[in-house]
Design a protein around this motif. Structure first.
Motif, PDB file in Angstrom:
ATOM      1  N   ALA A   1      10.492   8.977  -2.977  1.00 30.16           N
ATOM      2  CA  ALA A   1      10.064   8.586  -4.318  1.00 30.16           C
ATOM      3  C   ALA A   1       9.237   7.306  -4.294  1.00 30.16           C
ATOM      4  O   ALA A   1       9.285   6.531  -3.332  1.00 30.16           O
ATOM      5  CB  ALA A   1      11.296   8.384  -5.197  1.00 30.16           C
ATOM      6  N   PRO A   2       8.448   7.059  -5.356  1.00 30.49           N
ATOM      7  CA  PRO A   2       7.714   5.798  -5.448  1.00 30.49           C
ATOM      8  C   PRO A   2       8.651   4.602  -5.252  1.00 30.49           C
ATOM      9  O   PRO A   2       9.745   4.558  -5.815  1.00 30.49           O
ATOM     10  CB  PRO A   2       7.144   5.843  -6.862  1.00 30.49           C
ATOM     11  N   GLY A   3       8.228   3.670  -4.416  1.00 32.39           N
ATOM     12  CA  GLY A   3       9.055   2.527  -4.059  1.00 32.39           C
ATOM     13  C   GLY A   3       9.753   2.688  -2.725  1.00 32.39           C
ATOM     14  O   GLY A   3      10.197   1.704  -2.129  1.00 32.39           O
ATOM     15  N   HIS A   4       9.858   3.923  -2.232  1.00 32.27           N
ATOM     16  CA  HIS A   4      10.472   4.167  -0.932  1.00 32.27           C
ATOM     17  C   HIS A   4       9.448   3.925   0.185  1.00 32.27           C
ATOM     18  O   HIS A   4       8.238   3.996  -0.029  1.00 32.27           O
ATOM     19  CB  HIS A   4      10.974   5.603  -0.818  1.00 32.27           C
ATOM     20  N   PHE A   5       9.952   3.653   1.393  1.00 29.81           N
ATOM     21  CA  PHE A   5       9.112   3.531   2.577  1.00 29.81           C
ATOM     22  C   PHE A   5       9.373   4.721   3.498  1.00 29.81           C
ATOM     23  O   PHE A   5      10.482   5.257   3.530  1.00 29.81           O
ATOM     24  CB  PHE A   5       9.411   2.235   3.341  1.00 29.81           C
ATOM     25  N   VAL A   6       8.362   5.126   4.239  1.00 26.46           N
ATOM     26  CA  VAL A   6       8.491   6.213   5.205  1.00 26.46           C
ATOM     27  C   VAL A   6       7.956   5.727   6.554  1.00 26.46           C
ATOM     28  O   VAL A   6       6.831   5.227   6.636  1.00 26.46           O
ATOM     29  CB  VAL A   6       7.697   7.466   4.768  1.00 26.46           C
ATOM     30  N   ILE A   7       8.775   5.843   7.593  1.00 22.94           N
ATOM     31  CA  ILE A   7       8.322   5.528   8.938  1.00 22.94           C
ATOM     32  C   ILE A   7       7.678   6.788   9.502  1.00 22.94           C
ATOM     33  O   ILE A   7       8.349   7.720   9.944  1.00 22.94           O
ATOM     34  CB  ILE A   7       9.481   5.056   9.844  1.00 22.94           C
ATOM     35  N   VAL A   8       6.370   6.835   9.459  1.00 21.48           N
ATOM     36  CA  VAL A   8       5.604   8.018   9.845  1.00 21.48           C
ATOM     37  C   VAL A   8       5.687   8.232  11.354  1.00 21.48           C
ATOM     38  O   VAL A   8       5.641   7.280  12.136  1.00 21.48           O
ATOM     39  CB  VAL A   8       4.132   7.843   9.410  1.00 21.48           C
ATOM     40  N   ASP A   9       5.799   9.507  11.774  1.00 18.18           N
ATOM     41  CA  ASP A   9       5.771   9.778  13.212  1.00 18.18           C
ATOM     42  C   ASP A   9       4.772  10.869  13.602  1.00 18.18           C
ATOM     43  O   ASP A   9       4.585  11.136  14.792  1.00 18.18           O
ATOM     44  CB  ASP A   9       7.164  10.132  13.745  1.00 18.18           C
ATOM     45  N   GLN A  10       4.119  11.505  12.605  1.00 20.08           N
ATOM     46  CA  GLN A  10       3.095  12.507  12.909  1.00 20.08           C
ATOM     47  C   GLN A  10       1.940  12.391  11.907  1.00 20.08           C
ATOM     48  O   GLN A  10       2.121  11.886  10.788  1.00 20.08           O
ATOM     49  CB  GLN A  10       3.670  13.922  12.872  1.00 20.08           C
ATOM     50  N   PHE A  11       0.786  12.872  12.333  1.00 18.71           N
ATOM     51  CA  PHE A  11      -0.410  12.834  11.484  1.00 18.71           C
ATOM     52  C   PHE A  11      -1.140  14.176  11.535  1.00 18.71           C
ATOM     53  O   PHE A  11      -1.133  14.869  12.557  1.00 18.71           O
ATOM     54  CB  PHE A  11      -1.398  11.765  11.971  1.00 18.71           C
ATOM     55  N   ILE A  12      -1.801  14.495  10.426  1.00 19.07           N
ATOM     56  CA  ILE A  12      -2.853  15.510  10.402  1.00 19.07           C
ATOM     57  C   ILE A  12      -4.096  14.780   9.928  1.00 19.07           C
ATOM     58  O   ILE A  12      -4.115  14.204   8.833  1.00 19.07           O
ATOM     59  CB  ILE A  12      -2.507  16.682   9.475  1.00 19.07           C
ATOM     60  N   ASP A  13      -5.118  14.774  10.761  1.00 19.54           N
ATOM     61  CA  ASP A  13      -6.320  13.984  10.487  1.00 19.54           C
ATOM     62  C   ASP A  13      -7.382  14.852   9.826  1.00 19.54           C
ATOM     63  O   ASP A  13      -7.955  15.741  10.453  1.00 19.54           O
ATOM     64  CB  ASP A  13      -6.839  13.396  11.801  1.00 19.54           C
ATOM     65  N   ARG A  14      -7.645  14.569   8.547  1.00 20.52           N
ATOM     66  CA  ARG A  14      -8.684  15.286   7.805  1.00 20.52           C
ATOM     67  C   ARG A  14      -9.873  14.383   7.483  1.00 20.52           C
ATOM     68  O   ARG A  14     -10.715  14.714   6.652  1.00 20.52           O
ATOM     69  CB  ARG A  14      -8.088  15.854   6.510  1.00 20.52           C
ATOM     70  N   THR A  15      -9.958  13.220   8.138  1.00 17.54           N
ATOM     71  CA  THR A  15     -11.110  12.353   7.932  1.00 17.54           C
ATOM     72  C   THR A  15     -12.294  12.904   8.718  1.00 17.54           C
ATOM     73  O   THR A  15     -12.119  13.605   9.716  1.00 17.54           O
ATOM     74  CB  THR A  15     -10.810  10.907   8.383  1.00 17.54           C
ATOM     75  N   PHE A  16     -13.517  12.576   8.254  1.00 16.61           N
ATOM     76  CA  PHE A  16     -14.692  13.162   8.909  1.00 16.61           C
ATOM     77  C   PHE A  16     -15.883  12.216   8.978  1.00 16.61           C
ATOM     78  O   PHE A  16     -16.910  12.563   9.573  1.00 16.61           O
ATOM     79  CB  PHE A  16     -15.112  14.448   8.179  1.00 16.61           C
ATOM     80  N   ALA A  17     -15.786  11.025   8.412  1.00 13.38           N
ATOM     81  CA  ALA A  17     -16.953  10.133   8.349  1.00 13.38           C
ATOM     82  C   ALA A  17     -16.702   8.814   9.067  1.00 13.38           C
ATOM     83  O   ALA A  17     -17.251   7.788   8.694  1.00 13.38           O
ATOM     84  CB  ALA A  17     -17.324   9.870   6.883  1.00 13.38           C
ATOM     85  N   ARG A  18     -15.890   8.852  10.144  1.00 15.04           N
ATOM     86  CA  ARG A  18     -15.501   7.624  10.827  1.00 15.04           C
ATOM     87  C   ARG A  18     -15.651   7.762  12.333  1.00 15.04           C
ATOM     88  O   ARG A  18     -15.470   8.842  12.877  1.00 15.04           O
ATOM     89  CB  ARG A  18     -14.041   7.282  10.490  1.00 15.04           C
TER      90      ARG A  18
END
Length: 289
Positions: free
Chosen positions: A96-113
């Motif tokens: 929920a808003p206000g919570h933190f998440v320790i991310v361990d995986q990504f899906i990369d959808r960026t294309f202009a970097r």
């Protein structure tokens, strides 16, 4: 090797109080200027560096952030452990808003970097199966819990190009079909570059909204996000202040191999390497070059 913590602050987090010998300093890199000057100092006997990802005053969009310069500058200063703090939307009711998440995986959808320090003249392929450092992620999780933050251990971060927020169709795709947990615009290619620079990297995603999928919350409202950002930033500062105690002392080699990511990654034979590119790689890959 001495531990030095580098914190990359996202939206709403543009500075950090409590450092001894605090000093904003300019760091020049062969990849251009970083997002801003870097605040360096000492906390709990541990050297620290703080870099506002968007620059003070929020001058960089997610696409224009100079990711390569930022990571190079931190490595050049002696940073060993990078903690990325960023705002995100949530695809999960329980995150929920206000919570933190320790991310361990990504899906990369960026294309202009630009997504790599390497290229023609010096080709390298690093492993990214596990794109964050388990050890450093656990330290962030423990520090967030000690700060009284509701924090979730593990999650998949969908990195979108932005700067617009998702359409409803995209939001449903990422949540229902791809199984993502949070969405943001800045952790890629940051995590990839940190791996190439042999830095331990942890991602702390601060939830500000439910993106656009949630039937009871509707589309993203920037005014709601800003209100949540303010509270999140205060919590993030408290979490960051707890990191030196957990990471103090002599630094052993990363048990997950983050600081040896380039060991067998460079493919270009020595006599074929572009000397200009090799020179630019001095800070991030000098150990193996």
């Amino acid at each position: 090797m001495e531990t030095m913590i580098g914190v990359i602050g996202g939206s709403g987090l543009y500075g950090f109080d409590g450092l001894e010998e605090a000093c904003w300093q300019q760091v020049d890199t062969p990849w251009g200027a970083p997002s801003d000057e870097i605040l360096t100092g000492i906390a709990g006997g541990v050297k620290m560096a703080f870099l506002p990802r968007h620059g003070r005053g929020h001058v960089h969009s997610p696409t224009s952030v100079p990711y390569r310069a930022n990571i190079d500058a931190l490595k050049r200063l002696g940073v060993t452990d990078v903690v990325s703090v960023s705002a995100c939307g949530s695809f999960r009711e329980e995150m929920a808003p206000g919570h933190f998440v320790i991310v361990d995986q990504f899906i990369d959808r960026t294309f202009a970097r630009e997504k790599s320090f390497f290229g023609p003249g010096c080709v390298a392929h690093v492993s990214l199966a596990h794109p964050t450092c388990e050890r450093l992620g656990q330290v962030c999780f423990d520090s967030a819990q000690a700060q009284g933050i509701t924090v979730h251990r593990g999650g998949t971060y969908l990195a979108m190009e932005g700067p617009q927020f998702s359409t409803l169709a995209e939001s449903k795709l990422y949540r229902e079909v791809w199984g993502c947990d949070v969405i943001g615009m800045t952790n890629m290619p940051e995590a990839k570059l940190a791996r190439e620079a042999e830095l331990c990297y942890a991602s702390v995603a601060m939830v500000t909204d439910y993106d656009s999928w949630h039937p009871d919350h509707g589309e993203v409202d920037i005014s709601d996000i800003i209100r949540t950002l303010t509270a999140n930033s205060e919590n993030a500062a408290g979490m960051i202040a707890r990191l030196p105690e957990a990471l103090a002392g002599a630094r052993a080699p990363c048990p997950h191999g983050c600081n040896r990511a380039l060991e067998f990654a460079i493919m270009t034979s020595e006599e074929k390497r572009d000397p200009v590119l090799v020179d630019k790689l001095g800070a991030v890959a000098g150990r193996v070059l």
